[in-house]
Design a protein around this motif. Structure first.
Motif, PDB file in Angstrom:
ATOM      1  N   SER A 135       0.830  -1.208   0.000  1.00 31.88           N
ATOM      2  CA  SER A 135       0.000   0.000   0.000  1.00 31.88           C
ATOM      3  C   SER A 135       0.863   1.256   0.000  1.00 31.88           C
ATOM      4  CB  SER A 135      -0.957   0.008   1.187  1.00 31.88           C
ATOM      5  OG  SER A 135      -0.238   0.156   2.397  1.00 31.88           O
ATOM      6  N   LEU A 136       2.056   1.169   0.581  1.00 28.19           N
ATOM      7  CA  LEU A 136       2.987   2.296   0.572  1.00 28.19           C
ATOM      8  C   LEU A 136       3.914   2.248  -0.639  1.00 28.19           C
ATOM      9  CD1 LEU A 136       3.966   2.336   4.345  1.00 28.19           C
ATOM     10  CD2 LEU A 136       2.413   3.889   3.160  1.00 28.19           C
ATOM     11  N   ARG A 137       3.697   1.268  -1.484  1.00 32.12           N
ATOM     12  CA  ARG A 137       4.509   1.074  -2.696  1.00 32.12           C
ATOM     13  C   ARG A 137       5.993   0.930  -2.366  1.00 32.12           C
ATOM     14  NH1 ARG A 137       1.195   4.837  -6.983  1.00 32.12           N
ATOM     15  NH2 ARG A 137      -0.768   3.856  -6.476  1.00 32.12           N
ATOM     16  N   GLN A 138       6.234   0.154  -1.309  1.00 30.20           N
ATOM     17  CA  GLN A 138       7.610  -0.139  -0.899  1.00 30.20           C
ATOM     18  C   GLN A 138       7.751  -1.643  -0.641  1.00 30.20           C
ATOM     19  OE1 GLN A 138       8.587   2.333   2.421  1.00 30.20           O
ATOM     20  NE2 GLN A 138       8.658   4.183   1.205  1.00 30.20           N
ATOM     21  N   PRO A 139       7.627  -2.446  -1.693  1.00 30.19           N
ATOM     22  CA  PRO A 139       7.720  -3.899  -1.486  1.00 30.19           C
ATOM     23  C   PRO A 139       9.111  -4.354  -1.052  1.00 30.19           C
ATOM     24  CG  PRO A 139       7.680  -3.392  -3.820  1.00 30.19           C
ATOM     25  CD  PRO A 139       7.414  -2.103  -3.083  1.00 30.19           C
ATOM     26  N   ARG A 140      10.097  -3.493  -1.215  1.00 32.17           N
ATOM     27  CA  ARG A 140      11.461  -3.861  -0.822  1.00 32.17           C
ATOM     28  C   ARG A 140      11.532  -4.207   0.666  1.00 32.17           C
ATOM     29  NH1 ARG A 140      16.785  -3.677  -2.039  1.00 32.17           N
ATOM     30  NH2 ARG A 140      18.205  -2.675  -0.600  1.00 32.17           N
ATOM     31  N   LYS A 141      10.781  -3.493   1.493  1.00 36.03           N
ATOM     32  CA  LYS A 141      10.814  -3.771   2.937  1.00 36.03           C
ATOM     33  C   LYS A 141      10.326  -5.189   3.225  1.00 36.03           C
ATOM     34  CE  LYS A 141      10.308   1.011   4.256  1.00 36.03           C
ATOM     35  NZ  LYS A 141      10.965   1.542   5.400  1.00 36.03           N
ATOM     36  N   LEU A 142       9.283  -5.604   2.519  1.00 37.94           N
ATOM     37  CA  LEU A 142       8.773  -6.960   2.689  1.00 37.94           C
ATOM     38  C   LEU A 142       9.792  -7.982   2.196  1.00 37.94           C
ATOM     39  CD1 LEU A 142       6.529  -8.993   3.320  1.00 37.94           C
ATOM     40  CD2 LEU A 142       5.680  -8.627   1.002  1.00 37.94           C
TER      41      LEU A 142
END
Length: 54
Positions: free
Chosen positions: A7-14
């Motif tokens: 949702s924050l458009r930061q899949p890198r963290k996942l």
């Protein structure tokens, strides 16, 4: 966590979290959690360098 990351458009963290989990799982599977640590040799004491006078 997945919903928040996307949702924050930061899949890198996942992806980083999943990689950390995988690394931990592989280390435990390899038996690193029960192995005794290797002891290092005693440290070598070096003398303090002397200043050379000109």
């Amino acid at each position: 966590m997945a919903r928040g990351s996307f949702s924050l458009r930061q899949p890198r963290k996942l992806l980083l979290e999943m990689q950390a989990w995988r690394n931990s799982a592989e280390a435990i599977a390899a038996g690193w959690d029960i192995a005794e640590p290797d002891l290092l040799d005693p440290p070598i004491v070096a003398e303090k360098p002397r200043h050379q006078t000109k």
